[in-house]
Design a protein around this motif. Structure first.
Motif, mmCIF file in Angstrom:
data_model
loop_
_atom_site.group_PDB
_atom_site.id
_atom_site.type_symbol
_atom_site.label_atom_id
_atom_site.label_comp_id
_atom_site.label_asym_id
_atom_site.label_seq_id
_atom_site.Cartn_x
_atom_site.Cartn_y
_atom_site.Cartn_z
ATOM 1 N N ILE A 280 0.852 -1.195 0.000
ATOM 2 C CA ILE A 280 0.000 0.000 0.000
ATOM 3 C C ILE A 280 0.884 1.240 0.000
ATOM 4 C CG2 ILE A 280 -1.719 1.340 1.287
ATOM 5 C CD1 ILE A 280 -2.996 -1.281 2.151
ATOM 6 N N PHE A 281 1.931 1.227 0.820
ATOM 7 C CA PHE A 281 2.855 2.376 0.822
ATOM 8 C C PHE A 281 3.423 2.597 -0.574
ATOM 9 C CE2 PHE A 281 7.073 4.123 0.703
ATOM 10 C CZ PHE A 281 6.920 5.292 1.421
ATOM 11 N N SER A 282 3.919 1.525 -1.206
ATOM 12 C CA SER A 282 4.597 1.725 -2.494
ATOM 13 C C SER A 282 3.608 2.136 -3.581
ATOM 14 C CB SER A 282 5.418 0.493 -2.884
ATOM 15 O OG SER A 282 4.602 -0.624 -3.064
ATOM 16 N N LYS A 283 2.397 1.593 -3.551
ATOM 17 C CA LYS A 283 1.408 2.010 -4.556
ATOM 18 C C LYS A 283 1.029 3.484 -4.358
ATOM 19 C CE LYS A 283 -0.283 -0.334 -7.297
ATOM 20 N NZ LYS A 283 0.087 -0.875 -8.634
ATOM 21 N N ASN A 284 0.857 3.895 -3.101
ATOM 22 C CA ASN A 284 0.528 5.307 -2.841
ATOM 23 C C ASN A 284 1.666 6.224 -3.284
ATOM 24 O OD1 ASN A 284 -1.917 4.562 -1.797
ATOM 25 N ND2 ASN A 284 -1.312 4.757 0.355
ATOM 26 N N LEU A 285 2.892 5.773 -3.050
ATOM 27 C CA LEU A 285 4.059 6.561 -3.460
ATOM 28 C C LEU A 285 4.063 6.755 -4.984
ATOM 29 C CD1 LEU A 285 6.907 7.598 -2.122
ATOM 30 C CD2 LEU A 285 7.837 5.644 -3.370
ATOM 31 N N MET A 286 3.825 5.660 -5.704
ATOM 32 C CA MET A 286 3.847 5.737 -7.179
ATOM 33 C C MET A 286 2.727 6.631 -7.691
ATOM 34 S SD MET A 286 4.901 1.903 -8.419
ATOM 35 C CE MET A 286 4.513 0.834 -7.062
ATOM 36 N N GLU A 287 1.583 6.542 -7.056
ATOM 37 C CA GLU A 287 0.464 7.388 -7.493
ATOM 38 C C GLU A 287 0.803 8.871 -7.268
ATOM 39 O OE1 GLU A 287 -3.376 7.309 -5.267
ATOM 40 O OE2 GLU A 287 -4.199 7.009 -7.271
ATOM 41 N N LYS A 288 1.308 9.153 -6.069
ATOM 42 C CA LYS A 288 1.597 10.551 -5.716
ATOM 43 C C LYS A 288 2.639 11.165 -6.643
ATOM 44 C CE LYS A 288 3.101 13.295 -1.709
ATOM 45 N NZ LYS A 288 3.495 13.227 -0.285
ATOM 46 N N TYR A 289 3.624 10.369 -7.055
ATOM 47 C CA TYR A 289 4.728 10.910 -7.855
ATOM 48 C C TYR A 289 4.639 10.512 -9.344
ATOM 49 C CZ TYR A 289 6.542 12.422 -3.404
ATOM 50 O OH TYR A 289 6.674 13.044 -2.188
#
Ligand code: AMP
Ligand code: GLY
Length: 418
Positions: free
Chosen positions: A104-113
């Motif tokens: 979840i952290f990595s997916k949110n990171l990719m979405e944000k950036y």
């Protein structure tokens, strides 16, 4: 230098093997190590996840540098603990290792950036997850949030299969806390490529590309495993794709982690899918892949210790990392029944003969009372050969493996050919 490598699989054997060639390394330890690592490093019987015992041992034995290779101790903060004790360590701190420890952290990171990846949604509520599956239809991918030994991912071909996966992860507690939160994402298609990269917090240097073979049987059939073999480089990873990955994925990821106050030092693993819409991230790992590491490090033509130190010191940009102009293949020899249940304790023969044409990295082996090498795990050996091109490397790995025998030995016949 006195160097301690944490871990005890094929990947750690490859790291120990590469460090044993360093002019800077005078003494190597590995904890817990295995039957093959014992030939190059002194094995110390501390479990890789026992952070307190590992730090205490490293301090008492005046270790100069620690390499933390597996995911669990990284997520548990072993690098943070070593550094806090004044012992320089290679690997991301826990705050950065979360790129692997939480999907979840990595997916949110990719979405944000705006880093390309499969469209997704994260869930903590089972009914909401089931409704989303119904709405999206199949094929669809269900992933447990936390570390689940590579087994927390179901690529579902039907809505019913996806719903079963959601229920078993969230209701039946198959993955414990790792499954109480999950990600449901769009199913991507295309060849899969791994790119391992050295990172020093600011700079990133990709290693040659590689390709794992995760399924147990030929033709990419059967259950998922830790990896049944790897080749490097991947024939799919063209210079044009490499350039796009660098611009659209690698550099933005390093920048994103910095912007979040989680600078990444260590090996950042990009699991990529080359989709019809361009390269996209399947997953990040916070470490060398196993068995990709065995294939890739066999092509390294520089001092690995110098690279590890530069990653930790933030001076990777001043290093000229060289690779052999060659290809490599790591063929995994596994115990019969793996990744299900299997028997251990069988003697292994032919290691010396195989070692004349390949490097045989040990994964699940131990030494018997008389010094005989015995099987002790699912993935037993990684027969790793290099050659002028992939066909030569693959041929040499298979030829070398012919000498090796143990009861129940199982391997894929098509590494590098699918
Ligand atoms: P992961 O643990 O996230 O790497 O997933 C394990 C394997 O599942 C990957 O190597 C892929 O083969 C497959 N996979 C994961 N996510 C997707 C996706 N979104 N689409 C298609 N296949 C996927
Ligand atoms: N070979 C895949 C991994 O190490 O996660």
């Amino acid at each position: 230098m006195k160097v301690l490598v944490v871990g005890g699989g094929g990947r750690e054997h490859a790291i120990v093997w590469a460090l044993s060639k360093s002019r800077k390394v005078k003494k190597l330890y590995c904890a817990p190590g295995n039957g093959g690592i014992a030939a190059q490093a002194e094995c110390i019987a501390i479990p890789a996840t026992d952070v307190a015992a590992m730090v205490a041992w490293a301090r008492e034995n005046a270790v100069d540098f620690v390499v933390v290779a597996p995911d669990d101790p990284l997520a548990l903060g072993m690098v943070d603990a070593m550094e806090a004790a004044g012992i320089p360590a290679f690997g991301p701190q826990a705050a950065a290792a979360v790129v692997e420890a939480s999907k979840i952290f990595s997916k949110n990171l990719m979405e944000k950036y705006h880093i390309p990846t499969a469209k997704y949604k994260a869930f903590t509520d089972m009914e909401a997850a089931l409704a989303y599956v119904e709405d999206q239809g199949a094929p669809i991918v269900v992933k447990a949030d936390g570390l689940a030994l590579g087994k927390g991912v179901v690529v579902a071909q039907s809505v019913d299969e996806a719903k079963d996966a959601v229920r078993s992860m969230m209701a039946d507690g198959r993955f414990g806390a790792a499954g109480s939160r999950l990600v449901i994402e769009e199913c991507m298609t295309g060849p899969e490529v791994t790119v391992l990269s050295f990172c020093d917090g600011k700079h990133l240097v990709p290693m040659p590309s590689s390709q794992d073979h995760k399924r147990a049987y030929d033709g990419n059939q059967g259950p998922n495993t830790g990896g049944m073999g790897a080749i490097s480089p991947s024939p799919h990873y063209t210079p044009e794709i490499a350039r796009r990955c660098m611009e659209e994925i690698f550099l933005p990821t390093v920048a994103a982690l910095n912007a979040e106050g989680r600078p990444f030092q260590g090996v950042l693993y990009f699991g990529l899918m080359l989709t019809p819409d361009g390269p996209k991230v399947v997953e990040y790992n916070a470490r060398f892949g196993d068995p990709e590491c065995q294939a890739v490090l066999s092509l390294l033509d520089s001092d690995l210790m110098e690279i590890f130190e530069a990653c930790r010191d933030g001076s990777l940009d001043r290093l000229d990392i060289r690779w052999k102009n060659a290809a490599a293949c790591c063929l995994v020899l596994a115990s019969g029944g793996y990744p299900g249940s299997y028997e251990k304790g069988y003697p292994i023969s032919g290691l010396e003969e195989a070692g004349r044409t390949a490097v045989v990295f040990h994964a699940g082996t131990k030494l018997g009372p008389d010094g005989a090498v015995l099987t002790s795990g699912g993935r037993v050996l990684g027969v790793t050969a290099t050659g002028g091109d992939l066909a030569e490397a693959i041929g040499c790995a298979y030829h070398s493996a012919k000498y090796i025998h143990f009861t129940g030995m199982q391997f894929r016949r098509d590494i590098g050919r699918v």
